[in-house]
Scaffold this active site. Structure first.
Site, PDB file in Angstrom:
ATOM      1  CE  LYS B  82      10.952 -23.735 -58.950  1.00 27.31           C
ATOM      2  NZ  LYS B  82      12.288 -23.697 -59.565  1.00 27.31           N
ATOM      3  CB  SER B 157      14.850 -25.544 -57.032  1.00 25.98           C
ATOM      4  OG  SER B 157      14.635 -24.669 -58.101  1.00 25.98           O
ATOM      5  CB  SER B 181      16.173 -25.118 -60.846  1.00 26.36           C
ATOM      6  OG  SER B 181      17.090 -24.975 -59.774  1.00 26.36           O
TER       7      SER B 181
END
Lengths: 523, 472
Positions: B82, B157, B181
């Protein structure tokens, strides 16, 4: 005749001090970078943490916390068993994270005090209360410069993250001298604890005085008519027997001073401020609540920014650092580890060594010198403390000045000085020779005995001296007769004769004694 | 190595192939890189694909294999990271224009551990900028598409990480879970996603969102794979003072022990207003576990309803402070590059911390946070784990919620409480509705990840939802 009523308005200064002390730890407050940035090339003591790079997190420096607790204990504060850090949020280019990790409502120490000598009364001490002492991190340093013809601001982050101990006093000081005395006392204690070199020139100690004035009302000059009139309208609040009537409330404003680089400037700045504020108050106005900088070149303070009553820093507990919990056993242990502090040491030097206020004051001003004295005296028990004191205050101070060193920076050993003093006491060497050897001792750290060998100092033995004294007296019967008649100055002649024979290796005082003894004995 | 085979692989399988020299790391890596490039045009999972670095890393692994060296557990395994994780020398943007050109000079601790385990960095994945979002639509570099239906969101997210893995362009993807997330994208993309206990995995080097809530986790296809990765990332870190000194377990050991004798709770508050179809799917999963030997019990978490409000006070407060360092002076661009959602949260958070409001908002929320945690602690004296829904809806279409921030915030309704309580939660697939993935979460007490894996593994082996693939 018309009597003029003069109402004199005087003001009592209300002064508090905020002192920032840069701790002398190896590492910064929240990372492993070196905290010793003085003189280093810009931006060479940095890492992701003290640069506030994305993702970086603080790691608390345990030594800094210990230093903070030590100072709290030395200032008789309540040391917080459970403490935490908080974020103080504001934007400024030298503040890398956009917040400073500081302490808000649970500082490491609260409610202490220190004692300063009363300015007006010798021997009396005044207590200045200390509100709190807390830990925080320092910011980077901004410098304004011109680069490629453009005016720019450069930022050096070497200082970012260095541990700072902020000590806040109550507004208990009433004069510039008191403020200076407080700052000097605090500096002395900090240096005694060896937690910082607290050097104002290097920036490891910074002072920010807060100054305001409160009116003292003096009664009008004595006037019979007025007195009678006043009698009639006296309320029970007025006490006509008091000579002053102070408003004990804190004034409704205060001015903070910054950019003060020495105790001398602090005194000047405060005095200037007192005058400036009293002039405004005389006009019936209130000085603006603001921050002012000291301009040494022009000897005045100037407005830097208006200080709002309470800047909204949006404090909240630092989520990246769990709270600190100490137990009372740890704090007790820390308390026991404190060195003897200046006040106690001064008192001891006066009572134990029977030294004067003056001598004791000089000897205990720096811990190193006080410790040196105590160590030297241990090796000089039969000697007079005053004699040792004189050598340290006089000769040692002189030699250190020449070398540009402190006693700790030399390799001089306390026992060596004791040895030297004994040698002089016993007359083995003269005072003049003694001073020479002492200078060498400071330079080389060698003991007197080995230096005497090296310098090939002639030491005269007691027997040899007796022989020479005897011989000189035998050769000068007229001098003896003159002495016995009362011409005591003739002794100097006899001493000179002996000195010539001993080639100056005998101590003149000892020679004098020996001559007097011999004359008395033989006659 | 053709595409079909890549989609069949798990970490366990790939490690076996590498160790038995049936495939070279370089070959495997090249295949995954090719697939990543190909599918990225359609799905927009990656902000950066690390071709050169990945090949170099693969060559090192091949050398280790050739020298018959003992291989670290994740050696040669392709991983997507990420873009919130600092990777030394590799652009790290947090999917924000503010950091569009930012290249870190250091690795996050987790990245360092993954490097040490010789994983292969396929690339840095897309996400909601600064982790602000539940759909991936708040990325400054375009939204990521759900591989199961590119007209729908993959969840956020950690949108790019979930999509990258679901599309089989890697075998594991890292994420962060502050309010759901990881779990939400896992549920939307038919993946296993772990939100560890707060303090289980180091946050150092990972761009902070809400410091007291951020939890560092990862996505995998299977439960066993997930445990393998936690073995590498878990553990105390000197650089993160909020990590726990609690010693990590070997999470793969006894993973197949089964659920016999375990008590599993269903908190009534989570099922009251739940969409009927989703409820049915999850109840079906609970029934399965009952058949496998677990006892299903009703429990109550009375402060559940306060979760979203509490979360949306604490999180923006901390966000407003954590984003203060982005001033454009030392790195990155200036604050004018913040987009709408970031600005929204900064303003909200500044307000809730401000003088006169701190007590009513932040302080009050921290107190309610404690009550929420107490609910869980109490529940875990009665049961070993909880099963809850993850999302209130099926994966929704683009633009459905993005213009209504409050509606978007309510996507977090079932996930935020685990973050507020600090407890671990494992999201895993439990079926499909209308062709779209549905996930459930198994929540346990502090540091009970081993138990969560045990329950998840038992269910997974019975149902094997990971065998379903998106049509790409």
């Amino acid at each position: 005749m018309v009597r003029v009523q003069a109402k004199t308005m005087n003001y009592e200064p209300v002064i508090g001090l905020e002192v920032h002390i840069e701790l002398g730890t190896h590492s910064k407050m929240f990372c492993a970078c070196s905290a010793n940035y003085f003189g280093a090339k810009p931006n060479t003591h940095t890492c992701p943490i003290c640069l506030g790079l994305p993702g970086a997190m603080p790691k608390a420096n345990r030594v800094a916390i210990e230093y903070a607790q030590k100072l709290g204990l030395a200032l008789s504060c309540q040391v917080q068993l459970s403490s935490k850090f908080d974020r103080k949020n504001y934007f400024y280019p030298d503040l890398v994270k956009g917040f400073q990790i500081s302490q808000y409502d649970l500082p490491f120490s609260q409610k202490g005090f220190l004692l300063i000598s009363e300015v007006s009364l010798v021997g009396k001490m005044k207590k200045i209360d200390i509100t709190r002492a807390h830990l925080e991190e320092d910011t980077g340093k901004l410098t304004h410069a011109t680069v490629n013809g453009k005016r720019v601001t450069l930022i050096d982050f070497n200082r970012s993250g260095v541990p700072l101990l902020e000590v806040v006093s109550e507004p208990d000081m009433t004069s510039a001298e008191e403020a200076k005395a407080y700052a000097q006392k605090l500096q002395q204690i900090v240096r005694y604890l060896e937690i910082s070199d607290a050097d104002m020139e290097k920036g490891s100690m910074r002072i920010e005085p807060n100054i305001s004035l409160r009116p003292i009302r003096h009664p009008e000059p004595f006037d019979e008519t007025q007195d009678k009139l006043r009698e009639g309208s006296k309320t029970k609040d007025q006490d006509s027997s008091s000579t002053t009537q102070n408003d004990r409330q804190l004034p409704n404003y205060k001015v903070e001073l910054k950019n003060i680089n020495s105790f001398k400037f602090a005194e000047k700045a405060i005095e200037y401020e007192i005058k400036r504020q009293s002039e405004i108050l005389d006009q019936g106005e209130t000085p603006v609540q603001e921050t002012r900088g000291w301009n040494e070149a022009k000897s005045l303070t100037f407005s830097q920014r208006t200080k709002e009553l309470a800047h909204d820093y949006r404090y909240f507990p630092e989520p990246d650092l769990p709270p600190f919990v100490a137990n009372s056993a740890q704090i007790s242990k820390l308390k026991r580890s404190l060195p003897e502090l200046p006040d106690a040491k001064l008192a001891k030097f006066k009572s134990k060594y029977k030294l004067s206020d003056y001598d004791a004051g000089i000897l205990t001003y720096e811990r190193n010198l006080a410790d040196f004295f105590q160590e030297a005296y241990k090796a000089y028990p039969k000697g007079q403390p005053k004699r040792l004191a004189n050598w340290l205050i006089g000769e040692l101070a002189h030699q250190l000045n020449e070398e540009g060193k402190t006693v700790k920076e030399t390799s001089l050993l306390p026992a060596s000085l004791a040895e030297l003093l004994y040698m002089m006491d016993q007359g083995k060497i003269t005072a003049v020779v003694g001073k020479e050897i002492f200078a060498q001792m400071i330079k080389t750290g060698k003991a007197p005995r080995s230096l005497i060998k090296d310098l090939k100092v002639k030491i005269i033995s007691q027997d040899e001296l007796a022989k020479i004294v005897g011989a000189v007296l035998r050769e000068n019967p007229q001098a003896i007769a003159d002495y016995q008649k009362g011409k005591s100055q003739i002794l100097d002649f006899l001493i000179g004769q002996v000195q010539r024979q001993t080639k100056g290796t005998a101590d003149p005082n000892l020679v004098r004694t020996k001559i007097i003894e011999k004359i008395a004995k033989d006659n | 190595m053709n595409d079909l085979n890549l989609a069949e692989l798990t970490i366990k399988k790939a490690s076996q192939l590498l160790a038995t020299k049936q495939v070279k790391a370089k070959e495997l890596t090249a295949a995954f890189l090719k697939r990543a490039h190909h599918l990225n045009k359609k799905l927009n999972c990656y902000i950066t694909i690390c071709d050169e670095i990945a090949i170099n890393q693969a060559e090192k692994v091949d050398q280790l294999i050739a020298d018959n060296q003992k291989l670290p557990p994740l050696a040669g395994i392709p991983i997507a990271i990420k873009d919130l994780f600092s990777t030394r020398g590799i652009k790290t943007t947090a999917a924000s224009k503010v950091l569009e050109n930012y290249i870190p000079v250091y690795d996050a601790t987790v990245v360092d551990r993954l490097r040490g385990s010789n994983t292969i960095f396929i690339g840095k994945t897309n996400q909601d900028a600064w982790a602000h979002g539940s759909s991936g639509e708040n990325s400054d570099f375009g939204p990521t598409k759900n591989p199961y239906d590119p007209g729908r969101v993959p969840g956020g997210s950690s949108s790019g990480s979930a999509a990258a893995l679901a599309a089989s362009t890697c075998l594991v993807a890292t994420g962060t879970d502050t309010g759901g997330s990881i779990r939400l994208p896992a549920a939307f993309c038919n993946l296993v996603g772990l939100k560890p206990t707060y303090g289980r995995v180091s946050r150092y080097g990972i761009i902070a969102m809400a410091s007291s809530l951020d939890s560092i986790g990862h996505f995998t296809k299977t439960v066993y794979d997930n445990a393998l990765v936690l073995n590498v990332t878990a553990g105390q870190d000197d650089f993160d003072s909020t990590t726990s000194s609690h010693r990590p377990n070997d999470y793969t050991k006894d993973i197949d022990r089964g659920v016999g004798g375990l008590k599993i709770g269903l908190p009534s508050q989570y099922y009251e207003k739940l969409d009927e179809k989703i409820k049915k799917t999850i109840m079906g999963a609970a029934k399965k576990l009952e058949n496998l030997g677990a006892k299903i019990v009703d429990v109550s978490l009375p402060h559940t309803e306060y979760g979203v409000a509490t979360y949306y006070i604490i999180q923006p407060s901390e966000v407003s402070s954590n984003l203060a360092r982005y001033d454009g002076i030392r790195f990155g661009y200036d604050r004018s590059k913040f987009q709408a959602e970031a600005k929204r949260r900064i303003i909200l958070g500044t307000y809730t911390l401000s003088a006169g409001y701190y007590d009513a908002y932040y302080l009050k929320a921290m107190k309610v946070k404690r009550l929420i945690r107490q609910d869980f602690v109490k529940a875990f004296t009665k049961v070993d784990a909880l099963i809850c829904p993850v999302a209130p809806t099926l994966p929704f279409k683009f633009a459905e919620k993005v213009n209504d921030p409050l509606a978007m915030y309510l996507s977090d309704i079932y996930t935020v409480n685990a973050n507020l309580a600090g407890v671990p939660s494992l999201a895993l697939p439990c079926g499909f509705v209308l062709g779209l993935p549905v996930g459930m979460q198994i929540i346990g007490s502090d540091f009970s990840e081993k138990l969560l894996y045990r329950v998840g593994y038992a269910y997974e082996q019975e149902t094997k939802w990971y065998e379903c693939k998106p049509k790409l």
